[in-house]
Write an enzyme that holds these catalytic residues in place. Structure first.
Site, mmCIF file in Angstrom:
data_model
loop_
_atom_site.group_PDB
_atom_site.id
_atom_site.type_symbol
_atom_site.label_atom_id
_atom_site.label_comp_id
_atom_site.label_asym_id
_atom_site.label_seq_id
_atom_site.Cartn_x
_atom_site.Cartn_y
_atom_site.Cartn_z
ATOM 1 N N ASP A 1 14.419 -9.016 -4.261
ATOM 2 C CA ASP A 1 13.357 -9.660 -3.493
ATOM 3 C C ASP A 1 12.074 -8.914 -3.855
ATOM 4 O O ASP A 1 11.896 -7.755 -3.496
ATOM 5 C CB ASP A 1 13.672 -9.526 -1.992
ATOM 6 C CG ASP A 1 12.539 -10.023 -1.108
ATOM 7 O OD1 ASP A 1 11.526 -10.509 -1.635
ATOM 8 O OD2 ASP A 1 12.676 -9.923 0.135
ATOM 9 N N TRP B 1 13.122 -6.484 6.204
ATOM 10 C CA TRP B 1 13.420 -7.724 5.461
ATOM 11 C C TRP B 1 14.785 -7.688 4.795
ATOM 12 O O TRP B 1 15.429 -8.732 4.653
ATOM 13 C CB TRP B 1 12.306 -8.045 4.451
ATOM 14 C CG TRP B 1 11.044 -8.406 5.159
ATOM 15 C CD1 TRP B 1 9.897 -7.675 5.237
ATOM 16 C CD2 TRP B 1 10.821 -9.572 5.972
ATOM 17 N NE1 TRP B 1 8.979 -8.301 6.040
ATOM 18 C CE2 TRP B 1 9.518 -9.471 6.497
ATOM 19 C CE3 TRP B 1 11.593 -10.677 6.308
ATOM 20 C CZ2 TRP B 1 8.970 -10.447 7.338
ATOM 21 C CZ3 TRP B 1 11.049 -11.658 7.143
ATOM 22 C CH2 TRP B 1 9.756 -11.533 7.641
ATOM 23 N N LYS C 1 1.387 -12.848 -1.039
ATOM 24 C CA LYS C 1 0.899 -11.470 -0.936
ATOM 25 C C LYS C 1 0.154 -11.065 -2.212
ATOM 26 O O LYS C 1 -1.009 -10.709 -2.164
ATOM 27 C CB LYS C 1 2.062 -10.523 -0.665
ATOM 28 C CG LYS C 1 2.661 -10.733 0.726
ATOM 29 C CD LYS C 1 3.834 -9.845 0.957
ATOM 30 C CE LYS C 1 4.288 -9.792 2.399
ATOM 31 N NZ LYS C 1 4.589 -11.054 3.040
HETATM 32 N N1 PMP Z 1 10.772 -10.501 1.840
HETATM 33 C C1 PMP Z 1 9.750 -9.644 2.021
HETATM 34 C C2 PMP Z 1 9.731 -8.369 1.232
HETATM 35 C C3 PMP Z 1 8.714 -9.952 2.897
HETATM 36 O O1 PMP Z 1 7.701 -9.091 3.056
HETATM 37 C C4 PMP Z 1 8.776 -11.165 3.629
HETATM 38 C C5 PMP Z 1 7.685 -11.607 4.578
HETATM 39 N N2 PMP Z 1 6.611 -10.854 4.721
HETATM 40 C C6 PMP Z 1 9.867 -12.015 3.436
HETATM 41 C C7 PMP Z 1 10.840 -11.660 2.510
HETATM 42 C C8 PMP Z 1 9.993 -13.303 4.198
HETATM 43 O O2 PMP Z 1 9.219 -14.250 3.589
HETATM 44 P P1 PMP Z 1 8.804 -15.646 4.241
HETATM 45 O O3 PMP Z 1 7.965 -15.355 5.425
HETATM 46 O O4 PMP Z 1 8.053 -16.324 3.129
HETATM 47 O O5 PMP Z 1 10.063 -16.358 4.572
#
Ligand code: PMP
Length: 359
Positions: free
Chosen positions: A170, A106, A194
């Protein structure tokens, strides 16, 4: 049968498990929100009930996280992925230096997003196996971006690094899973699906000190200041998802007793599973203890036959979500806030039994 409950054991990495109490509350309130005779989904976002819902949820989040009343909280759409773009857009200009720590899947996406906007991205450290200790931060960079918990890799910052420049985090996969000093951050974002709710809403926390770091001249939709000015009601907000966040905040406070307790429970769950892995002859967690995630326990099996057999056995027992991320393989058990110690104990015992039979 190890799992005797009518429900599967849910170790999905996200969207993930919600507490039964929260689901029951949603069910009870679904047809009549606060005596209006309507569902919360059917009420205009300009109606007092929804304006109050947003304000109340902000207030409860502030309280639980120990935020300052002057810190702004936004409830946006677009997931963590939109924040990969909004952060560089709001905190830097085209060509500006921005620093990132690359700890896996990510963060790489966040880096690609900043590069796609023409920012001068510098990787301060890159390590997908553990949390790096040495960061080569540029003093003149606009900000340093980290991901506090790497959902795919199973690594987590157990201590937040000191940063000489504004720190952006994040927290999509560990927000409200532990007590964390908030003062060291200059911007936090996290989607809800989550640890604190359902997909649809992304929380952005903008401390007061950060407000003067934000740049002028953006299209309002992408401009944090437009959303702040409109009190998170710049366009139709994800009302139902915000309502679920409020239910989760109430659950964290009333059922769990706050973030200190949530952290203790999450720590026990993770410790149990890591101990099982460390004692095992057929399963292995390769991540060093100082980098291990409390939320996503990533592990592998000794060989492909064991991997297939364990995956099949989990499937038969309705132990769900245990297969690793498609980019990585192996296994991953996500132990988000709603997953109970009993459920982790069941998984751990199941792994021990499986090893006895297989070994
Ligand atoms: N950051 C992290 C740490 C994630 O685990 C995720 C998705 N699992 C995201 C960003 C992306 O998020 P989204 O699918 O809501 O765009």
């Amino acid at each position: 049968m190890v799992n005797n409950s009518p429900n599967p054991l849910n170790f999905y990495a996200g969207p993930g498990k919600l507490p039964k109490k929260v689901l029951e509350r949603i069910q009870n309130e679904l047809l009549d929100y606060q005596g209006t005779g309507m569902s919360v989904m059917e009420i205009s976002h300009r109606a007092p009930q929804i304006i109050e819902l947003i304000e109340r949820t902000q207030f409860k989040l502030r309280k639980l996280m120990g935020l300052d009343p002057e810190d702004d909280i936004l409830f946006l759409q677009g997931g963590g992925s939109l924040q990969f773009l909004m952060v560089p857009m709001n905190l830097s200009h085209l060509g500006d230096p921005v620093d990132y720590v690359d700890t896996g899947y990510w963060t790489s996406k966040a880096i690609d997003a900043a590069r796609s906007l023409g920012r001068d991205v510098h990787i301060c450290a890159q390590d997908y196996e553990q949390i790096p200790e040495l960061l080569d931060i540029r003093d003149h960079a606009r900000y340093l971006h980290i991901c506090t918990n790497n959902t795919v890799m199973g690594t987590q910052w157990q201590q937040i690094p000191d940063s000489p420049i504004p720190l952006v985090a994040d927290m999509s996969s560990d927000i409200l899973s532990r007590k964390m000093g908030i003062d060291q951050f200059d911007l936090i974002y996290a989607h809800a699906q989550k640890t604190i709710g359902s997909a649809g809403v992304t929380i952005v926390i903008i401390p007061r000190k950060t407000q003067n770091l934000m740049l002028e001249g953006l299209t309002p939709f992408f401009d944090y200041r437009a959303h702040i000015a409109a009190k998170s009601n710049y366009h139709t907000p994800p009302v139902f998802a915000i309502y679920i966040v409020e239910c989760m905040l109430d659950w964290l406070k009333d059922e769990i007793g706050g973030l200190e307790n949530m952290e203790i429970i999450n720590h026990r769950k993770a410790r149990l599973l890591y101990e099982t892995l460390d004692k095992s002859q057929i399963f292995r967690c390769a991540i060093p203890a100082k980098s291990r995630s409390m939320m996503n326990v990533v592990f592998s099996a000794l060989d492909k036959n064991i991997e297939n057999a364990f995956s099949q056995a989990c499937h038969e027992q309705r132990i769900l979500g245990i297969d690793g991320h498609r980019s990585k393989g192996g296994f991953r058990a996500s132990l988000y806030n709603a997953v109970t110690l009993e459920e982790v104990t069941t998984l751990s015992n199941f792994m021990i039994d499986f090893e006895r039979q297989y070994g």
